[in-house]
Design an enzyme around this catalytic site. Sequence first.
Site, PDB file in Angstrom:
ATOM      1  CG  ASP A  71      -2.274  -0.735   0.905  1.00  0.00           C
ATOM      2  OD1 ASP A  71      -2.474  -1.300  -0.241  1.00  0.00           O
ATOM      3  OD2 ASP A  71      -3.009  -0.810   1.838  1.00  0.00           O
ATOM      4  N   GLY A  72       2.091   1.176   0.830  1.00  0.00           N
ATOM      5  CA  GLY A  72       3.033   2.627   0.648  1.00  0.00           C
ATOM      6  C   GLY A  72       3.426   2.941  -0.711  1.00  0.00           C
ATOM      7  CB  ALA A 187      -4.064   4.325   7.028  1.00  0.00           C
ATOM      8  CE1 TYR A 188      -0.233   7.280  13.481  1.00  0.00           C
ATOM      9  CE2 TYR A 188      -1.135   9.312  13.208  1.00  0.00           C
ATOM     10  CZ  TYR A 188      -0.299   8.522  14.119  1.00  0.00           C
ATOM     11  OH  TYR A 188       0.389   9.086  15.209  1.00  0.00           O
ATOM     12  CG  LEU A 190      -8.718   1.162  12.083  1.00  0.00           C
ATOM     13  CD1 LEU A 190     -10.236   1.836  12.340  1.00  0.00           C
ATOM     14  CD2 LEU A 190      -8.481   0.263  11.152  1.00  0.00           C
TER      15      LEU A 190
END
Lengths: 291, 291, 291, 291
Positions: A71-72, A187-188, A190
């Site tokens: 994903d990055g 992501a973050y 969550l």
Amino acid sequence: MRFNTVGLMGKPAHQGTNISLNALIVYLKEKGCRILVDEKVAANLPDGDFEPKEVHEIGAEADLVIVVGGDGNMLGAARILAQFDVAVVGVNRGNLGFLTDINPEDFDVQLDSIFNGEYQTEQRFLLEVDVYREHQLKSSNAAVNEVVLHHSKVAHMMEFEVFIDDKFVYSQRSDGLIVATPTGSTAYSLSGGGPILTPNLDALTLVPMFPHTLSSRPLVVDANSVVKIVVSADNAENLQVSCDSHIVLTVMPGDEIHIRKNHNRLSLIHPNNYNYFNVLRKKLHWGSKLF
Amino acid sequence: MRFNTVGLMGKPAHQGTNISLNALIVYLKEKGCRILVDEKVAANLPDGDFEPKEVHEIGAEADLVIVVGGDGNMLGAARILAQFDVAVVGVNRGNLGFLTDINPEDFDVQLDSIFNGEYQTEQRFLLEVDVYREHQLKSSNAAVNEVVLHHSKVAHMMEFEVFIDDKFVYSQRSDGLIVATPTGSTAYSLSGGGPILTPNLDALTLVPMFPHTLSSRPLVVDANSVVKIVVSADNAENLQVSCDSHIVLTVMPGDEIHIRKNHNRLSLIHPNNYNYFNVLRKKLHWGSKLF
Amino acid sequence: MRFNTVGLMGKPAHQGTNISLNALIVYLKEKGCRILVDEKVAANLPDGDFEPKEVHEIGAEADLVIVVGGDGNMLGAARILAQFDVAVVGVNRGNLGFLTDINPEDFDVQLDSIFNGEYQTEQRFLLEVDVYREHQLKSSNAAVNEVVLHHSKVAHMMEFEVFIDDKFVYSQRSDGLIVATPTGSTAYSLSGGGPILTPNLDALTLVPMFPHTLSSRPLVVDANSVVKIVVSADNAENLQVSCDSHIVLTVMPGDEIHIRKNHNRLSLIHPNNYNYFNVLRKKLHWGSKLF
Amino acid sequence: MRFNTVGLMGKPAHQGTNISLNALIVYLKEKGCRILVDEKVAANLPDGDFEPKEVHEIGAEADLVIVVGGDGNMLGAARILAQFDVAVVGVNRGNLGFLTDINPEDFDVQLDSIFNGEYQTEQRFLLEVDVYREHQLKSSNAAVNEVVLHHSKVAHMMEFEVFIDDKFVYSQRSDGLIVATPTGSTAYSLSGGGPILTPNLDALTLVPMFPHTLSSRPLVVDANSVVKIVVSADNAENLQVSCDSHIVLTVMPGDEIHIRKNHNRLSLIHPNNYNYFNVLRKKLHWGSKLF
């Protein structure tokens, strides 16, 4: 739609990625495609029937870009490719990914379907963040996942006011604030206690980081809102805005930060059997079917 | 728009409410309005120049309904009035309310503005819930705030599957599931850890109650989705669906529950200076302006 | 116990604090006490019958130290005074404080009671943190509230293993870990979702910061446990341990961090009518008595 | 200690349990033990060299009781066995269990160690709950996991005051309150957002259920405290206290509920290689060792 020119991007210097890239070159050549390869990964591939290109050139010329990695890698590609009218699909060479859903083992079967027009297209919106100092735009950037305002030091409180469409919402003392897209909501945001927004939702979530007021809660607002954050002039100097944990903009006390939907969209394509919730369920160990 | 026929509803047998209702009758009479009063409160008022009516008649005949009381009274009125094309406004006689924002002390100033056309109209959508047993519709109802599926006994686990637009999301063992509208996102859903959705957002939130899987998180989905819950046939018999904590529908093991947007809308009107976030900030003790 | 020698400490260069310090000097002189004043605040006071002293001297010589200011000033004082056998009491000149419970308005009434022996003494324990590199102790410090392991950059994930009394607990990818005392459980740990531990509890809480695994939960362990954190050698270099958000120790990949109860105790004294929950209730807007 | 008389209990009418019980009878006979079998499971076993007994008789006569089943079966057994001086061990025939840690596949190896004295004993305390009406004790019971005060109807708010050791803590409007032991901290309390207390901790946690005040937080208090809950006289009548989700006591408006440590202890024994955190890690999908 027929994909004639196909771009390839990927995680640099990563063995699994290189194996998939080589296989993709063979596959695409058979399809008769023109193949453009990101010059950052082309260097590690054996010579072949492809053209090394800079990413912006790929965005401008390709009909489809295949991103190999996690994903990055997709996030990095997406920030650029969203500026162009190009379809993007991911082949997963990282952990279970939300954005890279083609399995490298049988990518040909899945790409065959996509080349046959059997796919769904999702438009994922991006955020634009502008930092103003005394009414002058000082810096600007874009984010696929989230914009985070925070101290440059961990566990240091800051103070700011939040406005939605110029309506005052709250002032807050906290470690910072996360403003996430539906894409970034897994992501973050969550990890910070934010809700999961399904990808088709036209909404943003605002998630406070270690708020001093314990009744602070995640807020979900229309994605067409303008989120304005006014940083208190009383803060110490070292503040930052970061986009997708990659780009960092400097913020000074008294600055205003405007966050709004970017007019660019990422056109993410998925095989027809794709179900967003399958990935979520596996990642989060949610219960599978009972019957 | 000119409000010629005005309905009055309110908290029955409540002194403060009756004082406001009487004052409103005087005020509206001076404006030359035809006045309809909910027969449930009319009985407690001195005779006057108004017509006692059943609530459905008020909905059908009035241009504007003024509800005096707390959010609970507004909810009860809203469930019926949303079926009609009528504007609704609340005079607050309970705790600080999200839905009743006219202050009883100076209601005349605020209503003057509204009668002069200085107001904003918010369309609040409702939910419709249908319970199916072996593909047959068994019962149906509507909710302004939330639909809750739960055990009839507290702290008893149940098991069910959730689908969004027929896509399988998860199975869950928990005490139940809250499906809330933006209006309901500041009510029971919030106590259960759900996010706050601004009223203009076209979204629903699904909040698990005491989930067995600790990585369960609130989910926010498009309000035009159909949420389908399939209750496991293995559950004990006593399950329930409740709407706004008032209406209770019986659910049997194996039943399917469909929750979707109701085609009715509540037309809530506010004075022009209304700011949703002001109420939120006061209720939740969020920080006020810094500068 | 009779308090003959009394130390005074406080928030430097703060007007309200200076007013209280002057009043305390007059009050204590009348009681016939020997008065020691922290040299950092003495400079701002008019000459008088007191001795300016360095804080360690005050700790060694005083029977009682009165700290004027907010919880932050008390924390700073406590880190030093806990090394000595001295009672400590706070006069509140900040926001509502957990540690400074004497009201400056009528401090004399409350201090009269304390000088008459009408007070309760609470022993608050501190934490000791040791950083080991290749089995060598590299640095060490103490904390009253909490020890936090974190990245030197916000929103950057790190990876580490946690052991309690040499039993492996978990490995975690997160922004860091908070290890808090009961005293610290109402500070940063609480903003991070940690539980409130009553001051008399002999326990620590471990609270993950933005954990990647969503089922991570605060853990409460016996305060006589040794918490060992082994930082993965794969982390980037910039890690830190901070004590009470003041002292920062550098941590390198591969380092071990040992956190255990310090043998020092802070002897905090309170008027007899002190109720810990009163402060908590006011700070958190919890409900007051019903009947 | 030598275990001469061994009791067997288990999940009634459960095939896997019966297989294990039979195997245990053979195993214990070889060891020369006297074998007592709970009459509720004895009926389903082929005749053999054992004595069917009522559970209280088993508690009184056995040195060791082996409970076959899941944590639920152990809870039921524990509530009775804690009244006696008897060691208890669990053989797991349910989901991964916190209390039943002997694997049925190779139970003989693990029991051999235990019979050789290679085991650890954990004392798990229980709670006692007393319901008083106008200062008269109306009912009383015990809990291994938790005592829950709640409405008899889901999602109905109640109002009550909490006192710890007669100090007023807060009044609360909520769906109820969970008071959990360390043993229960991984059960219902955890689903409700409570912290995990390690089993050796002498503490209780109080976890609010759907609290109206959003800054309500789990509280951890000394297990030797008396938790007193005074139910508001304004509540509707149907309230309940439940113990371990099994026993239900009726509570009337105005009642007082006293919760304190029971003087009984459950003596739970584990093989020497037992690590509490291993179970926790598996249940919660926490990260395993990195190196």
